[in-house]
Structure formats: C-alpha cells, structure tokens
Design a protein around this motif. Structure first.
Motif, PDB file in Angstrom:
ATOM      1  N   VAL A 161     -56.963  30.600   2.981  1.00 45.76           N
ATOM      2  CA  VAL A 161     -57.724  30.075   1.835  1.00 45.76           C
ATOM      3  C   VAL A 161     -58.693  28.993   2.295  1.00 45.76           C
ATOM      4  O   VAL A 161     -59.855  28.943   1.849  1.00 45.76           O
ATOM      5  N   ALA A 162     -58.270  28.125   3.208  1.00 43.41           N
ATOM      6  CA  ALA A 162     -59.145  27.054   3.706  1.00 43.41           C
ATOM      7  C   ALA A 162     -60.335  27.621   4.457  1.00 43.41           C
ATOM      8  O   ALA A 162     -61.429  27.048   4.445  1.00 43.41           O
ATOM      9  N   ALA A 163     -60.169  28.774   5.113  1.00 39.75           N
ATOM     10  CA  ALA A 163     -61.282  29.403   5.818  1.00 39.75           C
ATOM     11  C   ALA A 163     -62.122  30.256   4.876  1.00 39.75           C
ATOM     12  O   ALA A 163     -63.339  30.407   5.061  1.00 39.75           O
ATOM     13  N   ALA A 164     -61.510  30.833   3.835  1.00 38.95           N
ATOM     14  CA  ALA A 164     -62.224  31.739   2.934  1.00 38.95           C
ATOM     15  C   ALA A 164     -63.137  30.999   1.962  1.00 38.95           C
ATOM     16  O   ALA A 164     -64.182  31.523   1.571  1.00 38.95           O
ATOM     17  N   ILE A 165     -62.762  29.801   1.548  1.00 34.30           N
ATOM     18  CA  ILE A 165     -63.576  29.066   0.556  1.00 34.30           C
ATOM     19  C   ILE A 165     -64.972  28.750   1.098  1.00 34.30           C
ATOM     20  O   ILE A 165     -65.970  29.035   0.422  1.00 34.30           O
ATOM     21  N   PRO A 166     -65.142  28.178   2.295  1.00 36.80           N
ATOM     22  CA  PRO A 166     -66.510  27.918   2.773  1.00 36.80           C
ATOM     23  C   PRO A 166     -67.315  29.198   3.008  1.00 36.80           C
ATOM     24  O   PRO A 166     -68.511  29.246   2.727  1.00 36.80           O
ATOM     25  N   ILE A 167     -66.641  30.245   3.496  1.00 35.62           N
ATOM     26  CA  ILE A 167     -67.358  31.505   3.737  1.00 35.62           C
ATOM     27  C   ILE A 167     -67.807  32.119   2.417  1.00 35.62           C
ATOM     28  O   ILE A 167     -68.940  32.581   2.288  1.00 35.62           O
ATOM     29  N   ALA A 168     -66.949  32.114   1.400  1.00 37.77           N
ATOM     30  CA  ALA A 168     -67.317  32.650   0.092  1.00 37.77           C
ATOM     31  C   ALA A 168     -68.441  31.826  -0.542  1.00 37.77           C
ATOM     32  O   ALA A 168     -69.352  32.374  -1.172  1.00 37.77           O
ATOM     33  N   THR A 169     -68.382  30.520  -0.372  1.00 36.86           N
ATOM     34  CA  THR A 169     -69.453  29.662  -0.907  1.00 36.86           C
ATOM     35  C   THR A 169     -70.774  29.958  -0.210  1.00 36.86           C
ATOM     36  O   THR A 169     -71.826  30.053  -0.853  1.00 36.86           O
TER      37      THR A 169
ATOM     38  N   LEU B  22     -71.726  32.750   1.172  1.00 34.89           N
ATOM     39  CA  LEU B  22     -72.213  34.064   0.764  1.00 34.89           C
ATOM     40  C   LEU B  22     -72.704  34.085  -0.683  1.00 34.89           C
ATOM     41  O   LEU B  22     -73.644  34.794  -1.024  1.00 34.89           O
ATOM     42  N   ALA B  23     -72.077  33.289  -1.565  1.00 30.24           N
ATOM     43  CA  ALA B  23     -72.427  33.309  -2.986  1.00 30.24           C
ATOM     44  C   ALA B  23     -73.571  32.368  -3.332  1.00 30.24           C
ATOM     45  O   ALA B  23     -74.205  32.520  -4.376  1.00 30.24           O
ATOM     46  N   PHE B  24     -73.871  31.403  -2.483  1.00 30.47           N
ATOM     47  CA  PHE B  24     -74.884  30.385  -2.805  1.00 30.47           C
ATOM     48  C   PHE B  24     -76.266  30.986  -3.103  1.00 30.47           C
ATOM     49  O   PHE B  24     -76.911  30.567  -4.068  1.00 30.47           O
ATOM     50  N   PRO B  25     -76.787  31.943  -2.336  1.00 32.05           N
ATOM     51  CA  PRO B  25     -78.104  32.501  -2.665  1.00 32.05           C
ATOM     52  C   PRO B  25     -78.140  33.259  -3.986  1.00 32.05           C
ATOM     53  O   PRO B  25     -79.204  33.456  -4.568  1.00 32.05           O
ATOM     54  N   LEU B  26     -76.994  33.688  -4.486  1.00 33.77           N
ATOM     55  CA  LEU B  26     -76.956  34.460  -5.729  1.00 33.77           C
ATOM     56  C   LEU B  26     -76.925  33.581  -6.972  1.00 33.77           C
ATOM     57  O   LEU B  26     -77.161  34.071  -8.079  1.00 33.77           O
ATOM     58  N   LEU B  27     -76.662  32.290  -6.824  1.00 35.27           N
ATOM     59  CA  LEU B  27     -76.583  31.386  -7.971  1.00 35.27           C
ATOM     60  C   LEU B  27     -77.977  31.033  -8.469  1.00 35.27           C
ATOM     61  O   LEU B  27     -78.891  30.777  -7.686  1.00 35.27           O
ATOM     62  N   PRO B  28     -78.174  30.996  -9.802  1.00 37.04           N
ATOM     63  CA  PRO B  28     -79.496  30.617 -10.327  1.00 37.04           C
ATOM     64  C   PRO B  28     -79.729  29.115 -10.192  1.00 37.04           C
ATOM     65  O   PRO B  28     -78.792  28.318 -10.164  1.00 37.04           O
ATOM     66  N   SER B  29     -80.985  28.743 -10.144  1.00 37.91           N
ATOM     67  CA  SER B  29     -81.347  27.342 -10.026  1.00 37.91           C
ATOM     68  C   SER B  29     -81.186  26.643 -11.365  1.00 37.91           C
ATOM     69  O   SER B  29     -81.412  27.229 -12.429  1.00 37.91           O
ATOM     70  N   LEU B  30     -80.807  25.369 -11.336  1.00 37.85           N
ATOM     71  CA  LEU B  30     -80.679  24.595 -12.569  1.00 37.85           C
ATOM     72  C   LEU B  30     -82.016  24.030 -13.021  1.00 37.85           C
ATOM     73  O   LEU B  30     -82.206  23.717 -14.188  1.00 37.85           O
TER      74      LEU B  30
END
Length: 86
Positions: free
Chosen positions: A11-19, A21-29
């Motif tokens: 879990v400690a390794a998966a959280i930064p990797i998932a973040t 990978l998901a960061f470019p898909l998040l819309p801008s505020l």
C-alpha cells in the motif's frame, strides 16, 4: 503479522504510483487562461514594399547626441541645448 507488514509495504508503494498515474486525469480547479482572443485583422496595405540599398555607405562612427529644447532667455523662442559639449 508478516501479512500485515507486506500489505502495508504494498500500500505504501501503491499510493504514490497511483497518484502519479491519476494526476494528469484530474481536472484543474482554476479556469484555463485564454491563449488567443481572436486578435485584430487589418486589410493589406496598398503600398508596395520595395527593397532599396543606401546610395553611399556611412563614413566613420555615428555621432549620438542629447539635444534638449529649452527657453533659456524666457523670450518665447525655444533654444537648443547641445549636451555633446561639456
């Protein structure tokens, strides 16, 4: 206990990797900045551009001066103050 430790490491390794990978898909505020607003267009100039060379090359270095228009004698006529002479 070993299973819990391995789960925690995964879990400690998966959280930064998932973040990551998901960061470019998040819309801008913030709203997107307007890059091009349409601009202005003007009609083409009727004047034709002709390339011309100088008739005679300049001799020596150009003299750059600072000339101020002032009224020294308060006579209503402007006088020139040449700042090249000290």
């Amino acid at each position: 206990m070993l299973v819990g430790l391995l789960t925690l490491i995964v879990v400690a390794a998966a959280i930064p990797i998932a973040t990551w990978l998901a960061f470019p898909l998040l819309p801008s505020l913030r709203p997107q900045a307007e890059v091009f607003s349409g601009g202005t267009s003007y009609p083409a100039s009727p004047l034709k551009f002709d390339f011309e060379t100088l008739r005679s090359p300049g001799v020596g270095l150009p003299r750059i001066t600072n000339v101020q228009v002032v009224n020294f004698d308060q006579g209503g006529q402007n006088d020139l103050a040449d700042r090249t002479r000290s």
